[in-house]
Design a protein around this motif. Structure first.
Motif, PDB file in Angstrom:
ATOM      1  N   HIS A   1     -11.821  22.199  -3.907  1.00  0.00           N
ATOM      2  CA  HIS A   1     -11.223  21.408  -2.356  1.00  0.00           C
ATOM      3  C   HIS A   1      -9.869  22.231  -2.170  1.00  0.00           C
ATOM      4  N   GLU A   2     -10.163  22.527  -0.298  1.00  0.00           N
ATOM      5  CA  GLU A   2      -8.666  22.528   0.017  1.00  0.00           C
ATOM      6  C   GLU A   2      -8.467  22.047   0.557  1.00  0.00           C
ATOM      7  N   GLY A   3      -6.708  22.204   0.570  1.00  0.00           N
ATOM      8  CA  GLY A   3      -6.449  20.673   0.946  1.00  0.00           C
ATOM      9  C   GLY A   3      -5.893  19.303  -0.001  1.00  0.00           C
ATOM     10  N   ARG A   4      -5.559  18.466   0.435  1.00  0.00           N
ATOM     11  CA  ARG A   4      -5.068  17.501   0.056  1.00  0.00           C
ATOM     12  C   ARG A   4      -6.408  15.958   0.420  1.00  0.00           C
ATOM     13  N   ALA A   5      -6.693  15.894  -0.901  1.00  0.00           N
ATOM     14  CA  ALA A   5      -7.780  13.845  -1.082  1.00  0.00           C
ATOM     15  C   ALA A   5      -6.751  13.325  -0.478  1.00  0.00           C
ATOM     16  N   GLY A   6      -6.730  11.945   0.881  1.00  0.00           N
ATOM     17  CA  GLY A   6      -6.093  10.892   0.106  1.00  0.00           C
ATOM     18  C   GLY A   6      -6.310   9.884  -0.828  1.00  0.00           C
ATOM     19  N   MET A   7      -4.980   9.482  -0.857  1.00  0.00           N
ATOM     20  CA  MET A   7      -5.654   8.097  -1.981  1.00  0.00           C
ATOM     21  C   MET A   7      -4.535   7.636  -1.917  1.00  0.00           C
ATOM     22  N   ALA A   8      -4.890   6.164  -1.776  1.00  0.00           N
ATOM     23  CA  ALA A   8      -3.760   4.994  -1.365  1.00  0.00           C
ATOM     24  C   ALA A   8      -3.716   3.812  -3.583  1.00  0.00           C
ATOM     25  N   ALA A   9      -2.462   4.060  -3.650  1.00  0.00           N
ATOM     26  CA  ALA A   9      -2.127   2.515  -4.318  1.00  0.00           C
ATOM     27  C   ALA A   9      -2.136   0.392  -3.732  1.00  0.00           C
ATOM     28  N   LEU A  10      -2.730  -0.059  -4.740  1.00  0.00           N
ATOM     29  CA  LEU A  10      -2.842  -1.144  -3.570  1.00  0.00           C
ATOM     30  C   LEU A  10      -2.263  -1.922  -4.315  1.00  0.00           C
ATOM     31  N   VAL A  11      -2.147  -3.335  -4.349  1.00  0.00           N
ATOM     32  CA  VAL A  11      -1.438  -4.760  -5.058  1.00  0.00           C
ATOM     33  C   VAL A  11      -1.559  -5.563  -3.930  1.00  0.00           C
TER      34      VAL A  11
ATOM     35  N   VAL B   1       0.839  -0.919   0.078  1.00  0.00           N
ATOM     36  CA  VAL B   1      -0.078  -0.162   0.320  1.00  0.00           C
ATOM     37  C   VAL B   1       0.676   1.144   0.143  1.00  0.00           C
ATOM     38  N   ASN B   2       0.582   2.129  -0.658  1.00  0.00           N
ATOM     39  CA  ASN B   2       1.386   3.720  -1.124  1.00  0.00           C
ATOM     40  C   ASN B   2       0.045   4.468  -1.157  1.00  0.00           C
ATOM     41  N   VAL B   3      -0.293   5.179   0.497  1.00  0.00           N
ATOM     42  CA  VAL B   3      -0.787   6.210   0.625  1.00  0.00           C
ATOM     43  C   VAL B   3      -0.420   7.780   0.085  1.00  0.00           C
ATOM     44  N   TYR B   4      -0.825   8.884  -0.154  1.00  0.00           N
ATOM     45  CA  TYR B   4      -0.534   9.592  -0.804  1.00  0.00           C
ATOM     46  C   TYR B   4      -1.331  10.876  -0.616  1.00  0.00           C
ATOM     47  N   GLY B   5      -1.459  12.121  -0.717  1.00  0.00           N
ATOM     48  CA  GLY B   5      -2.544  13.248  -1.100  1.00  0.00           C
ATOM     49  C   GLY B   5      -2.393  13.402  -2.255  1.00  0.00           C
TER      50      GLY B   5
ATOM     51  N   ARG C   1      -9.831   8.987   5.398  1.00  0.00           N
ATOM     52  CA  ARG C   1     -10.229   7.695   5.010  1.00  0.00           C
ATOM     53  C   ARG C   1     -10.120   8.035   3.797  1.00  0.00           C
ATOM     54  N   PRO C   2      -9.400   7.737   3.127  1.00  0.00           N
ATOM     55  CA  PRO C   2      -8.600   7.490   1.314  1.00  0.00           C
ATOM     56  C   PRO C   2     -10.236   8.216   0.530  1.00  0.00           C
ATOM     57  N   ARG C   3      -9.879   9.142  -0.349  1.00  0.00           N
ATOM     58  CA  ARG C   3     -11.320   9.120  -1.256  1.00  0.00           C
ATOM     59  C   ARG C   3     -10.753   8.738  -2.438  1.00  0.00           C
ATOM     60  N   PHE C   4      -9.689   8.183  -3.460  1.00  0.00           N
ATOM     61  CA  PHE C   4      -8.915   7.378  -3.983  1.00  0.00           C
ATOM     62  C   PHE C   4      -8.634   6.366  -3.581  1.00  0.00           C
ATOM     63  N   LEU C   5      -8.849   5.096  -4.429  1.00  0.00           N
ATOM     64  CA  LEU C   5      -7.616   4.200  -4.540  1.00  0.00           C
ATOM     65  C   LEU C   5      -7.258   3.591  -5.967  1.00  0.00           C
ATOM     66  N   ARG C   6      -5.874   2.981  -6.631  1.00  0.00           N
ATOM     67  CA  ARG C   6      -5.785   2.548  -7.390  1.00  0.00           C
ATOM     68  C   ARG C   6      -5.097   1.450  -7.167  1.00  0.00           C
ATOM     69  N   LEU C   7      -5.573   0.821  -7.971  1.00  0.00           N
ATOM     70  CA  LEU C   7      -5.197  -0.690  -8.681  1.00  0.00           C
ATOM     71  C   LEU C   7      -3.906  -0.614  -9.114  1.00  0.00           C
ATOM     72  N   GLN C   8      -2.983  -1.408  -8.831  1.00  0.00           N
ATOM     73  CA  GLN C   8      -1.379  -1.071  -9.798  1.00  0.00           C
ATOM     74  C   GLN C   8      -0.890  -2.822  -9.048  1.00  0.00           C
TER      75      GLN C   8
ATOM     76  N   TYR D   1     -11.100   3.856  -8.442  1.00  0.00           N
ATOM     77  CA  TYR D   1     -12.098   3.907  -7.695  1.00  0.00           C
ATOM     78  C   TYR D   1     -12.394   5.389  -6.937  1.00  0.00           C
ATOM     79  N   VAL D   2     -13.392   5.727  -6.465  1.00  0.00           N
ATOM     80  CA  VAL D   2     -13.937   7.052  -5.360  1.00  0.00           C
ATOM     81  C   VAL D   2     -14.463   6.313  -4.170  1.00  0.00           C
ATOM     82  N   LEU D   3     -14.337   7.241  -3.825  1.00  0.00           N
ATOM     83  CA  LEU D   3     -15.741   6.623  -2.148  1.00  0.00           C
ATOM     84  C   LEU D   3     -16.587   7.186  -2.149  1.00  0.00           C
ATOM     85  N   ASP D   4     -18.227   6.665  -2.661  1.00  0.00           N
ATOM     86  CA  ASP D   4     -18.656   7.607  -2.566  1.00  0.00           C
ATOM     87  C   ASP D   4     -19.805   7.942  -1.194  1.00  0.00           C
ATOM     88  N   GLN D   5     -19.878   8.730  -0.709  1.00  0.00           N
ATOM     89  CA  GLN D   5     -20.651   8.854   0.315  1.00  0.00           C
ATOM     90  C   GLN D   5     -21.444   8.798   0.570  1.00  0.00           C
ATOM     91  N   ALA D   6     -22.368   9.138  -0.841  1.00  0.00           N
ATOM     92  CA  ALA D   6     -23.769   8.738  -0.681  1.00  0.00           C
ATOM     93  C   ALA D   6     -24.476   7.029  -0.617  1.00  0.00           C
TER      94      ALA D   6
END
Length: 731
Positions: free
Chosen positions: A631-641, A621-625, A666-673, A704-709
């Motif tokens: 949006h202000e700041g940076r949203a979390g994103m996680a690259a996954l293996v 796992v690699n987590v970054y913003g 909680r990361p808002r985005f996921l990236r599968l690698q 993938y994106v985190l859909d709050q609704a």
């Protein structure tokens, strides 16, 4: 500052170095007392520790009865004391070596730089003991001394060395028939008596121009192997600086590194010539002399350095050729990993080389141990801690040109390895390997290194134990290091009063939003409380210097903090956030540039990654913003293996993240690698990943994106991406 200058007035020079080794009062505690950043002399530190320890021992029964809050730290007092005593013994041993070198005859190899005299000492004390194992080849300490002597003489010949008074080739070595006449040997007794000319770089005899000038920098672009070591040691003995160039660099980054360290020559592996062919015109245009480290069909102007080395005699090289004028002189350049931009050439001093000779002694490794080293030698962990640390105790090192998780345990069995040095993800690669017979019945008792995550730590020990993991922390250019000598899982060291007495450092409050330490109304920094993340800083002094980087002073901008606790003080800024718990254990929290802010809260990438790694279907796992428009700041994103043969379970992942992380983390985005992007030293590429963002039209990886609704991670389609930019998809 040429070799000829080093030879002038040996008596005067030795007196200066001896004063430094003794720790003369005018300059503080001397090169040794600083050792690993010590601020008081060794003997005073030992006396002070004893005086402070006595009342604590007398009060210990009372503290146990009253159950005071001090007890959590005092329970580790025996371990703290044992390590402090080991550190003091290590300092005394290294100090004794430095004093012996300072008093040695400048004509003898023992009178040279710390690498030169340590090799000569081991060749004399343990000549037949195996120093290096590389594949099927073995080299004893005496062979290492002779091979490096040959290399030194080849470089000295490129300098136009004529042997000098009392140091001519005619009486050195055992090659006899293979000896060549040094240029200008007939004029050795003439002139001023210096072994080399000054700045014009011409040899004394014959008028032939020397290839190198005294004190020049020679870059090595070589894989890990015996030739790398002999050439490095030879350059040190010849009084030349070495630059370790990462082997993957080509084109712009390679030229940048060579320019930044001022290299005048480059030694490259023959197998790299094909990939370097487009760079050759630029390298020649820089005026570099090019050598190949081996035979083959080489382009015009590139000669076989190893053929020149093999033709030299292997006798001792005079120590005055490499003896530094100051223990803080630069002798080596090691490039930073380049995770946040182009690599920088960190200056490595003779003092740091000396300090690293004590590394394995501090770790409890002995001269009969066999150390497994599969790290790049252009990295500090491989060269300074691995190789120089091995020289410090006179042990054996098994050197691998490349790490192989599938071959590791078979190698350990074959060579009876007892100590394994790791970095980054090597232990993770091992625990992810299928079971094998070779992993049982091994002799490995200690794993030493840095960057081992808690989840991997537990799996590694449970599967391959019993063995001890000794996690450390340090920076190539830094003046502070920590060692987790207790083996406490997940910790990188201790902040006990005894440790900080010998190796001082502090944790100060840090504002990640502005990227600056928090200061009180007086302008001073504020120390953290237990459990609070803080910036690790260490005092800078003549004895604990920060030498910076080759190039302009702007490269070191932000690395030094002033007026930290009192007006005028200067501290080194590590750029790392650590946490000290109520028991005094230090745990890595995050890089200051990696921690990001989202929804008004600070998010530590390491903490988020640890939550993800608890899922059995995830391997890495690699987590970054990442920045999100609007949006202000940076949203979390996680690259996954994924861990084979598992598949991605988005429902379980969402449930796990929701239960273990606060909403803002909680990361808002996921990236599968298929695999994570890392540097050659296995550091994750967070900056590059953040720059690539999360646009499905430019990235081929599943997103993938985190859909709050919806309360779920959903595929990030172009339609959802457009909705997100329009503000219709709430994250």
């Amino acid at each position: 500052r040429g070799v000829c200058q080093r030879r002038r007035a040996p008596g005067k020079e030795r007196s200066q170095l001896e004063r430094e080794a003794l720790g003369f009062r005018e300059g503080g505690t001397g090169m040794f007392a600083s050792g690993w950043n010590q601020t008081v002399p060794t003997e005073e530190a030992g006396s002070m520790a004893a005086l402070l320890l006595l009342p604590l021992l007398l009060l210990l029964p009372l503290l146990l009865l009253l159950k005071l809050p001090l007890w959590p730290q005092l329970r580790w007092l025996p371990a703290d004391l044992a390590f402090a005593l080991r550190a003091l013994r290590c300092k005394r041993a290294l100090r004794a070596r430095a004093l012996a070198a300072a008093a040695a005859d400048p004509e003898s190899p023992e009178g040279g730089c710390s690498l030169a005299w340590r090799l000569a000492e081991l060749a004399r004390q343990r000549p037949a003991h195996t120093f290096l194992i590389h594949g099927s080849r073995r080299f004893s300490y005496s062979e290492a001394e002779r091979e490096s002597n040959r290399a030194a003489r080849a470089f000295l010949r490129a300098l136009g060395w004529d042997g000098g008074p009392g140091g001519s080739d005619s009486g050195a070595g055992s090659a006899g028939e293979g000896e060549r006449a040094a240029p200008g040997a007939g004029d050795a007794a003439a002139g001023s008596g210096a072994g080399l000319t000054g700045g014009n770089g011409a040899a004394r005899g014959g008028g032939a121009a020397a290839l190198l000038a005294p004190g020049a920098t020679v870059a090595l672009l070589l894989p890990a192997g015996p030739d790398f070591l002999w050439l490095w040691f030879g350059l040190a003995k010849a009084g030349l600086r070495t630059a370790f160039v990462p082997t993957a660099l080509r084109r712009g980054p390679l030229l940048h590194c060579l320019r930044s360290c001022g290299a005048r020559a480059l030694v490259l592996a023959p197998e790299f010539l094909e990939s370097l062919e487009p760079d050759l015109p630029a390298l020649r245009g820089m005026g570099l002399h090019l050598w190949a480290a081996g035979p083959g069909t080489h382009p015009a102007g590139i000669s076989d350095l190893m053929a020149e080395v093999s033709a030299e005699v292997d006798g001792p090289v005079p120590g005055y050729l490499s003896s530094p004028q100051s223990i803080t002189d630069t002798c080596l350049y090691i490039f930073t990993s380049g995770t946040t931009g182009l690599p920088k050439a960190a200056r490595i001093s003779h003092l740091k080389i000396l300090q690293c000779q004590g590394f394995y002694q501090l770790c409890g490794v002995h001269q009969e141990d066999v150390i497994y080293l599969a790290l790049p030698l252009y990295h500090m962990s491989g060269s300074l801690l691995g190789v120089v640390g091995c020289l410090g105790i006179g042990a054996t090192v098994v050197l691998k040109s490349k790490f192989s998780a599938g071959q590791f345990w078979e190698d350990c069995q074959q060579h009876r390895v007892t100590v394994f040095q790791y970095i980054g993800e090597l232990c993770r690669y091992l625990v992810n390997q299928p079971l094998s017979k070779a992993e049982h019945g091994h002799k490995v008792r200690l794993a030493v290194g840095s960057g081992l995550r808690p989840d991997t730590w537990e799996r590694f020990v449970r599967r391959f134990g019993p063995l001890q993991v000794l996690e450390t922390y340090g920076l190539t250019e830094g003046n502070v290091a920590t060692i987790n000598y207790t083996g406490q899982q997940g910790a990188v060291g201790r902040a006990s009063w005894l440790y900080k007495l010998i190796f001082p450092f502090s944790l100060i409050r840090y504002d990640v939003t502005i990227g600056e330490p928090i200061r009180d109304p007086r302008g001073h920094c504020v120390a953290t409380s237990p459990g609070e993340p803080g910036l690790l800083v260490a005092p800078v002094s003549q004895q604990s210097p920060f030498l910076g980087y080759a190039g302009g002073p702007e490269l070191a901008q932000g690395k030094l903090l002033k007026d930290v606790f009192r007006p005028g003080d200067v501290f080194f800024n590590t750029g790392d956030l650590l946490v000290c718990d109520d028991q005094g254990f230090l745990r890595f929290h995050d890089r200051t540039g990696d921690t990001f802010r989202w929804k008004g809260e600070n998010v530590a990438t390491t903490e988020v990654a640890e939550v993800f790694e608890a899922l059995d279907f995830l391997q890495e796992v690699n987590v970054y913003g990442v920045t999100v428009p609007g949006h202000e700041g940076r949203a979390g994103m996680a690259a996954l293996v994924l861990r084979p043969p598992h598949s991605l379970d988005l429902m379980q992942l969402y449930t796990h993240v929701s239960e273990n992380l606060p909403p803002y983390a909680r990361p808002r985005f996921l990236r599968l690698q298929e695999s994570l992007a890392t540097t050659e030293t296995f550091k994750q590429q967070k900056v590059r990943m953040a720059e690539e963002g999360f646009d499905p039209s430019t990235l081929s990886d599943p997103l993938y994106v985190l859909d709050q609704a919806a309360g779920a991670y959903l595929p990030l389609t172009p339609t959802r991406y457009s909705a997100l930019l329009a503000g219709d998809l709430r994250i």
